[in-house]
Structure formats: C-alpha cells, structure tokens
Design an enzyme around this catalytic site. Sequence first.
Site, mmCIF file in Angstrom:
data_model
loop_
_atom_site.group_PDB
_atom_site.id
_atom_site.type_symbol
_atom_site.label_atom_id
_atom_site.label_comp_id
_atom_site.label_asym_id
_atom_site.label_seq_id
_atom_site.Cartn_x
_atom_site.Cartn_y
_atom_site.Cartn_z
ATOM 1 N N LYS A 142 0.857 -1.187 0.000
ATOM 2 C CA LYS A 142 0.000 0.000 0.000
ATOM 3 C C LYS A 142 0.888 1.230 0.000
ATOM 4 O O LYS A 142 2.053 1.180 0.412
ATOM 5 C CB LYS A 142 -0.896 0.017 1.233
ATOM 6 C CG LYS A 142 -2.185 0.794 1.049
ATOM 7 C CD LYS A 142 -3.199 0.049 0.198
ATOM 8 C CE LYS A 142 -4.519 0.814 0.093
ATOM 9 N NZ LYS A 142 -5.528 0.081 -0.689
ATOM 10 N N ASP A 186 -6.864 4.549 -4.855
ATOM 11 C CA ASP A 186 -7.584 4.394 -3.575
ATOM 12 C C ASP A 186 -8.253 5.749 -3.332
ATOM 13 O O ASP A 186 -8.441 6.532 -4.281
ATOM 14 C CB ASP A 186 -6.610 4.000 -2.452
ATOM 15 C CG ASP A 186 -7.318 3.523 -1.188
ATOM 16 O OD1 ASP A 186 -7.722 2.356 -1.154
ATOM 17 O OD2 ASP A 186 -7.462 4.312 -0.224
#
Length: 451
Positions: free
Chosen positions: A125, A165
């Site tokens: 991430k 995201d």
Amino acid sequence: MSYTQDVIAKVQRLYPDQVEFHQAVKEVLESIEPALQKDKRYEKFKVLERIVIPERQINFRVTWEDDRGEIQVNRGYRIEFSSLLGPYKGGLRFHPSVTEGIIKFLGFEQIFKNSLTGLAMGGGKGGSDFDPKGKSDREVMRFCQAFMNELYRHIGAHTDVPAGDIGVGGREIGYLFGQYKKLTNRYDGVLTGKSLLWGGSLVRTEATGYGSVYFAQEMLKHSDFGSLEGKTCLVSGSGNVAIYTIEKLQQLGAKPVTISDSKGMIYDEAGIDLALLKEIKEVRRESLESYAKERPNAKYTSAKDYPSDHNPLWSIPAFAAFPSATQNEINAKDADNLLKNGCKCVSEGANMPSTIEAVHKFLNAKICYGPGKAANAGGVATSGLEMSQNASMTSWSFEEVDKKLHNIMQNIYANASETAKEFGDPTNLVLGANIAGFRKVANAMIEQGLC
C-alpha cells in the site's frame, strides 16, 4: 501469554502510535488462533513475527509547486508488505489523514485480501498526506509527477503494481503513469486503474462496489433472510465504491437511500438519484450539499451536526448496510442502531470500516456480515485481471470481466464459508476469511524459506 498475544504486544511496543495498524493486527491474529493451534509449524517458523513486519518500507519527501508559485512539501509512502504470492499489489491513497500507520494497516489487510482472490498478487500500500480536493488539475499533475519521481525506483510490472484508492482516481493514475513512462522509457502494466485508451480494464472503476454487492448476494443466498430485491439499503461514502455499490443495488431492484462525504450525509427516502450523484462527484467535484439543493425532498445533515457518539446514517431503518467510506466509520453504537432497526446484512466496501466492538456485535447477532478483506476484494481482483490483460496485450469485454469478477467473489465467499465450517463456526466469515487468507500466505512463507 499466548503466542498470538505475545506478537500483538510486540507490535504495540514497537509502533506505539500506529493504532490503526494495532487494530488490524489484533483483529487478524486473534481470529486465526484456531489455525495456529491446529498447525504448530506456524509458531515454529515464527510466521507471525515475520508477517507483521513489511519486507520493505519506503518513506520520502514530495516537493511540488502550487499555482501561486509557492513550494509545498508532503510526505510520501510505499510499504511493500509481502511478495510471497506475487508482485506487491495495493492502492495509493492521497488524503490528509494518511500516516505511516494508516498505510501499514492498509498494507497488512491487503496481504490477506489479495490471497483470497486466488490471483498471483502480494500485498502492499502507499500514498501521501496530499489532499487533491480544491486543487487545480495542474497542481494535481505537478504533485503526481513529483510523487512518481521517487516512487518509480521501487515499482514495476513484475515488482510492485500500485492502483488507486481514496483521492487517487483516473486523473491521478494518468499523471502518475505519464511520469513513470517518461522516467523509465517503458510502457508496461505498472499501474492499474488506467484509462481504457491505454491499457485499462473495463469494470475496474465499478469493481469494488459491484463486488461488495455480489458478496452480499452470496451471503444472503445461503441464509434465511431473503434477497436484496425490493429492500432498503444504506450506503456511506460518495466515491467510486459507493457510486457503483448504488448502481449494482439499483440494477438488482434494491433501494439505496443514503450517501455521505466529509461534510455531511444525504437521506433520500425515494432512493438515490444516481445520475445526479455521478454529475456532482465525478464531473463537478462538489460536496453533497449540491445534491440536496437539486433534490428538495432529500434531507441533508451536516457533519457538524452529527452526535458525538454515533453516525446518524446508520440509524435509518434498512435491510442491508454497505459501509463504503473509510476505516472505523461504524462503532458499537452504530452497530446497535443497525441491528435494532432490522439490518440483516452488512457488506464492507471500505477497508476496516467497523470497529472491533461493532464486528463482535454483528457476529453475535448472526446476521450476514462480510468483512472488508473478503467483501471489498473485487477492486484488487479486477486490478489483477487488468494485469493479465496487459501481460497478454489483449482487452476483454465488459461482460467477460464482470463474469470473472462475479466468479471471484463467489469463490471468496465459498472459501471463507468452508473454512469457517472447518473451524466450527459456519456463520463467522471473519474467522473463515482470515484463516483462509492467512494459511495460503503462511504456507508459502514456510516453503520459500528464510527470505
């Protein structure tokens, strides 16, 4: 102290301020204890100690110039957690709330989510505390270019493949990809969520929202609660996940009646006007106050007027809830309100949107509860399908990708459900999803040795 509790305590001691990371580690590790008892190899090979520490962590400065000619400085992150099952895979989040701890919690969750898809993807991430809201296109472009000036050294089609995201949509992916190509002179599938004009996949935009609804369908199919058709549903958020959750619910004959953003929430008893929502959020990039002005019968509640102990969105009577905004948006009081008002299904489109206390209430009530790492895996699954199309230099039809997505969500449910049954709690998909995702990663770790 048990093996699990010892590792949790060590994480809390090593990273005292990273409370979201603590929460994610605690939720996963406590739920997989039955698997640790069944297979003692995991303790022998110190799997837990290894899995909670990223393989690589990159923190960097992002310096860019705004439209006034002033220099701005942000923090950038890429945390490459696990490459046991494939290249690191996980999104980039641009939001003021981003910290190292937030990225670590998201990356840790991503390991097991990606494992559940059955595709060859590791977990990672990244992101920045940069806020795209209120910035011009040129400012966003300059920031993305500055961000990629460092990130490009660490990513690649067979190494680490970021996606979008919160705060990173098609516009940002385009600027990031353009700069990567300029710096490397390579045209490869290094990012997913790309435009359809240059390597993107159909259904990628819709995938997380569609997937969470497909997962809810599977849960309900194997329950006594009925289907979504004709049922009132609550959806939080107003980004991609929320918009396409609403779209799929409406296609199935359900009636979603809520949306929210950082400034407030909408309750539209007649059902959300999807075309208006898309216009406001995807084209005009305005707050939901605009929705209320154009839909006079819709009720708008400002976030400043929310009670201190709960979110009023979750107090509206409904059959199903789809939290699709951000982490910890449903607390214990919210869970009580949902259950009191007849909610029979919760399918998480966001990452870890329910606190541990709320999760326990859902599980104790024996409703259909789909935890995020299972229910919202559709986004990363379709990213994996985009990688496959890039690798073979082909493009699949909308129907073909959607069918593959639907099958993946069905398989995730089946895997989590069968694993929950194996460990004696057939309705506990938290247990089933966590153990199923963990065992695949843990077994690969043992087989690959001390790497």
